[in-house]
Design an enzyme around this catalytic site. Structure first.
Site, PDB file in Angstrom:
ATOM      1  N   TRP A  28       0.819  -1.211   0.000  1.00  0.00           N
ATOM      2  CA  TRP A  28       0.000   0.000   0.000  1.00  0.00           C
ATOM      3  C   TRP A  28       0.854   1.262   0.000  1.00  0.00           C
ATOM      4  O   TRP A  28       0.409   2.328  -0.437  1.00  0.00           O
ATOM      5  CB  TRP A  28      -0.984  -0.018   1.174  1.00  0.00           C
ATOM      6  CG  TRP A  28      -0.385   0.179   2.538  1.00  0.00           C
ATOM      7  CD1 TRP A  28       0.145  -0.784   3.329  1.00  0.00           C
ATOM      8  CD2 TRP A  28      -0.302   1.395   3.280  1.00  0.00           C
ATOM      9  NE1 TRP A  28       0.575  -0.248   4.526  1.00  0.00           N
ATOM     10  CE2 TRP A  28       0.309   1.091   4.521  1.00  0.00           C
ATOM     11  CE3 TRP A  28      -0.686   2.710   3.030  1.00  0.00           C
ATOM     12  CZ2 TRP A  28       0.550   2.056   5.499  1.00  0.00           C
ATOM     13  CZ3 TRP A  28      -0.440   3.672   4.015  1.00  0.00           C
ATOM     14  CH2 TRP A  28       0.164   3.332   5.230  1.00  0.00           C
ATOM     15  N   ARG A  29       2.095   1.144   0.443  1.00  0.00           N
ATOM     16  CA  ARG A  29       3.007   2.297   0.389  1.00  0.00           C
ATOM     17  C   ARG A  29       4.109   2.087  -0.654  1.00  0.00           C
ATOM     18  O   ARG A  29       5.108   2.803  -0.656  1.00  0.00           O
ATOM     19  CB  ARG A  29       3.638   2.526   1.764  1.00  0.00           C
ATOM     20  CG  ARG A  29       2.657   2.991   2.823  1.00  0.00           C
ATOM     21  CD  ARG A  29       3.367   3.322   4.113  1.00  0.00           C
ATOM     22  NE  ARG A  29       3.999   2.158   4.699  1.00  0.00           N
ATOM     23  CZ  ARG A  29       4.976   2.192   5.608  1.00  0.00           C
ATOM     24  NH1 ARG A  29       5.433   3.355   6.028  1.00  0.00           N
ATOM     25  NH2 ARG A  29       5.487   1.086   6.083  1.00  0.00           N
ATOM     26  N   ASP A  53       0.494  -8.266  -1.817  1.00  0.00           N
ATOM     27  CA  ASP A  53      -0.838  -7.681  -1.827  1.00  0.00           C
ATOM     28  C   ASP A  53      -0.799  -6.210  -2.213  1.00  0.00           C
ATOM     29  O   ASP A  53      -0.113  -5.406  -1.584  1.00  0.00           O
ATOM     30  CB  ASP A  53      -1.465  -7.825  -0.438  1.00  0.00           C
ATOM     31  CG  ASP A  53      -2.801  -7.129  -0.342  1.00  0.00           C
ATOM     32  OD1 ASP A  53      -3.787  -7.656  -0.884  1.00  0.00           O
ATOM     33  OD2 ASP A  53      -2.868  -6.034   0.257  1.00  0.00           O
ATOM     34  N   TYR A  58      -4.013   2.051  -4.192  1.00  0.00           N
ATOM     35  CA  TYR A  58      -2.772   2.311  -3.463  1.00  0.00           C
ATOM     36  C   TYR A  58      -1.906   3.294  -4.254  1.00  0.00           C
ATOM     37  O   TYR A  58      -1.602   3.063  -5.424  1.00  0.00           O
ATOM     38  CB  TYR A  58      -1.996   1.020  -3.214  1.00  0.00           C
ATOM     39  CG  TYR A  58      -2.650   0.067  -2.237  1.00  0.00           C
ATOM     40  CD1 TYR A  58      -3.755   0.440  -1.497  1.00  0.00           C
ATOM     41  CD2 TYR A  58      -2.149  -1.210  -2.052  1.00  0.00           C
ATOM     42  CE1 TYR A  58      -4.353  -0.440  -0.605  1.00  0.00           C
ATOM     43  CE2 TYR A  58      -2.734  -2.095  -1.155  1.00  0.00           C
ATOM     44  CZ  TYR A  58      -3.844  -1.709  -0.434  1.00  0.00           C
ATOM     45  OH  TYR A  58      -4.426  -2.578   0.442  1.00  0.00           O
ATOM     46  N   ARG A 131     -13.902  -3.080  -0.960  1.00  0.00           N
ATOM     47  CA  ARG A 131     -14.856  -2.696   0.080  1.00  0.00           C
ATOM     48  C   ARG A 131     -16.266  -3.050  -0.396  1.00  0.00           C
ATOM     49  O   ARG A 131     -16.559  -2.956  -1.582  1.00  0.00           O
ATOM     50  CB  ARG A 131     -14.803  -1.188   0.353  1.00  0.00           C
ATOM     51  CG  ARG A 131     -13.524  -0.702   1.017  1.00  0.00           C
ATOM     52  CD  ARG A 131     -13.631  -0.734   2.512  1.00  0.00           C
ATOM     53  NE  ARG A 131     -12.393  -0.294   3.178  1.00  0.00           N
ATOM     54  CZ  ARG A 131     -12.230  -0.292   4.491  1.00  0.00           C
ATOM     55  NH1 ARG A 131     -13.217  -0.694   5.273  1.00  0.00           N
ATOM     56  NH2 ARG A 131     -11.089   0.088   5.016  1.00  0.00           N
ATOM     57  N   SER A 160     -12.858  -8.210   0.592  1.00  0.00           N
ATOM     58  CA  SER A 160     -12.087  -7.511   1.620  1.00  0.00           C
ATOM     59  C   SER A 160     -13.020  -6.593   2.388  1.00  0.00           C
ATOM     60  O   SER A 160     -13.853  -5.901   1.797  1.00  0.00           O
ATOM     61  CB  SER A 160     -10.966  -6.702   0.952  1.00  0.00           C
ATOM     62  OG  SER A 160     -10.212  -5.973   1.899  1.00  0.00           O
ATOM     63  N   GLN A 182     -10.192 -10.441   3.327  1.00  0.00           N
ATOM     64  CA  GLN A 182      -9.128  -9.583   3.850  1.00  0.00           C
ATOM     65  C   GLN A 182      -9.705  -8.566   4.836  1.00  0.00           C
ATOM     66  O   GLN A 182     -10.118  -7.478   4.451  1.00  0.00           O
ATOM     67  CB  GLN A 182      -8.406  -8.865   2.702  1.00  0.00           C
ATOM     68  CG  GLN A 182      -7.169  -8.096   3.144  1.00  0.00           C
ATOM     69  CD  GLN A 182      -6.298  -7.691   1.969  1.00  0.00           C
ATOM     70  OE1 GLN A 182      -6.134  -8.442   1.014  1.00  0.00           O
ATOM     71  NE2 GLN A 182      -5.734  -6.503   2.027  1.00  0.00           N
ATOM     72  N   GLY A 265       3.667  -4.452   6.165  1.00  0.00           N
ATOM     73  CA  GLY A 265       3.731  -3.301   5.273  1.00  0.00           C
ATOM     74  C   GLY A 265       5.001  -2.494   5.339  1.00  0.00           C
ATOM     75  O   GLY A 265       5.064  -1.388   4.800  1.00  0.00           O
ATOM     76  N   ARG A 271      13.711  -4.878   8.086  1.00  0.00           N
ATOM     77  CA  ARG A 271      12.470  -5.287   8.761  1.00  0.00           C
ATOM     78  C   ARG A 271      11.790  -6.416   7.994  1.00  0.00           C
ATOM     79  O   ARG A 271      11.203  -7.318   8.601  1.00  0.00           O
ATOM     80  CB  ARG A 271      11.527  -4.095   8.883  1.00  0.00           C
ATOM     81  CG  ARG A 271      12.027  -2.993   9.796  1.00  0.00           C
ATOM     82  CD  ARG A 271      11.790  -3.325  11.247  1.00  0.00           C
ATOM     83  NE  ARG A 271      12.083  -2.188  12.093  1.00  0.00           N
ATOM     84  CZ  ARG A 271      13.231  -1.946  12.702  1.00  0.00           C
ATOM     85  NH1 ARG A 271      14.239  -2.816  12.533  1.00  0.00           N
ATOM     86  NH2 ARG A 271      13.405  -0.903  13.466  1.00  0.00           N
TER      87      ARG A 271
END
Length: 301
Positions: A28-29, A53, A58, A131, A160, A182, A265, A271
């Site tokens: 998403w980022r 995903d 996004y 959505r 989702s 989701q 994310g 990370r």
């Protein structure tokens, strides 16, 4: 007392026949990843993550606008096509800034074609309705998803952010497997447990992809007493197994019998590499429930 052990072995994506990693990486980022984008993907693949995903919306709030995250991934796949065969690509459609939601046949059909073009692929592994659109009959949504699979443009479909009732409606109308759901789920967001959504997904063998596993960043930087109590337990368990708070958090999500797949994310390579540490954690029932009780703020019945 039975402890809960986690495994890095692939999980079935519902009844789709597709096998996916127990952890996914969310994009998403991704529009902000820049030159690090390919390195992030390769790092995820190196630790066994194959589920990626994204969604058409996004990146809409960046300078390049709607579809930017998909386009950024498409550029990487075009320059390094060998990556595609190692990835299970999931995307979503149905949110239109300003509308806000549109799950009509015409919109979703067009959105799918636009996603294929931006991603530069001829098939999407998992396409989800982002959505629930209150103004579209669930039967129309079901027929549209069926046609996507029949066209060969999509391998599997899901939804989702649907409520349990909305999920049951789709399950009752669609003639092909609903591969995934989701929802938001984290130690700070227990709604899928409390509403019975996880019971629906388990009963119908629907895979769960959990978005915002770190509570929208609140688990990283606790700002209230409730979050601090949850984080204290996560840190204690993490220290016991020598893993980070993030790894402990993801493992807590994965320990639920719905086998929810947390969608990490982070845009930091180090990370991403640490996500594999989640499998090191062994949850006792006592410790797992301690997190649940701390999040609820009240004792269990």
């Amino acid at each position: 007392m039975t402890d809960i052990h986690l495994s890095p072995d692939p999980l079935p994506l519902g009844k789709s026949g597709i096998m996916v990693s127990p952890i996914a990486w969310g994009m998403w980022r991704f529009a902000s990843a820049g030159a690090d984008g390919q390195r992030l993907i390769e790092t995820a693949l190196e630790i066994g993550i194959n589920l990626f995903d994204t969604a058409d919306i996004y990146g809409f709030d960046t300078s390049k606008g709607f579809g930017n995250a998909e386009a950024a991934l498409g550029d990487i796949l075009a320059s390094s096509p060998a990556l595609r065969d190692r990835m299970v690509i999931a995307t979503k459609g149905g949110i239109q800034p300003g509308f806000p939601y549109d799950s009509s046949r015409s919109h979703l059909t067009r959105a799918l074609d636009d996603s294929l073009r931006r991603l530069r692929v001829d098939r999407i592994d998992l396409y989800q309705v982002h959505r629930p659109d209150i103004l579209t009959h669930p039967q129309e949504v079901a027929r549209t998803l069926e046609d996507m699979v029949a066209s060969g443009k999509v391998a599997a479909v899901g939804v989702s952010n649907y409520t349990p009732a909305q999920t049951r409606a789709i399950l009752g109308l669609i003639s092909i497997p609903l591969a995934s759901h989701q929802p938001e789920f984290s130690p700070l967001h227990l709604e899928p447990i409390e509403t019975g959504l996880f019971d629906v997904t388990m009963a119908h063998e629907v895979a769960v992809l959990a978005w915002s596993p770190m509570g929208g960043g609140r688990i990283v930087k606790p700002a209230d007493e409730r979050t601090a109590r949850v984080v204290e337990i996560l840190d204690r368990v993490g220290a016991e197994f020598g893993v980070s708070r993030a790894a402990a958090t993801h493992s807590w999500i994965m320990a639920h019998p719905a086998r929810a797949i947390p969608i990490a994310g982070t845009l930091k390579v180090e990370r991403v590499a640490e996500l594999a540490d989640a499998y090191k954690v062994i949850w006792s029932r006592k410790a797992w429930y301690e997190v649940l009780v701390a999040s609820r703020g009240e004792a269990l019945p």
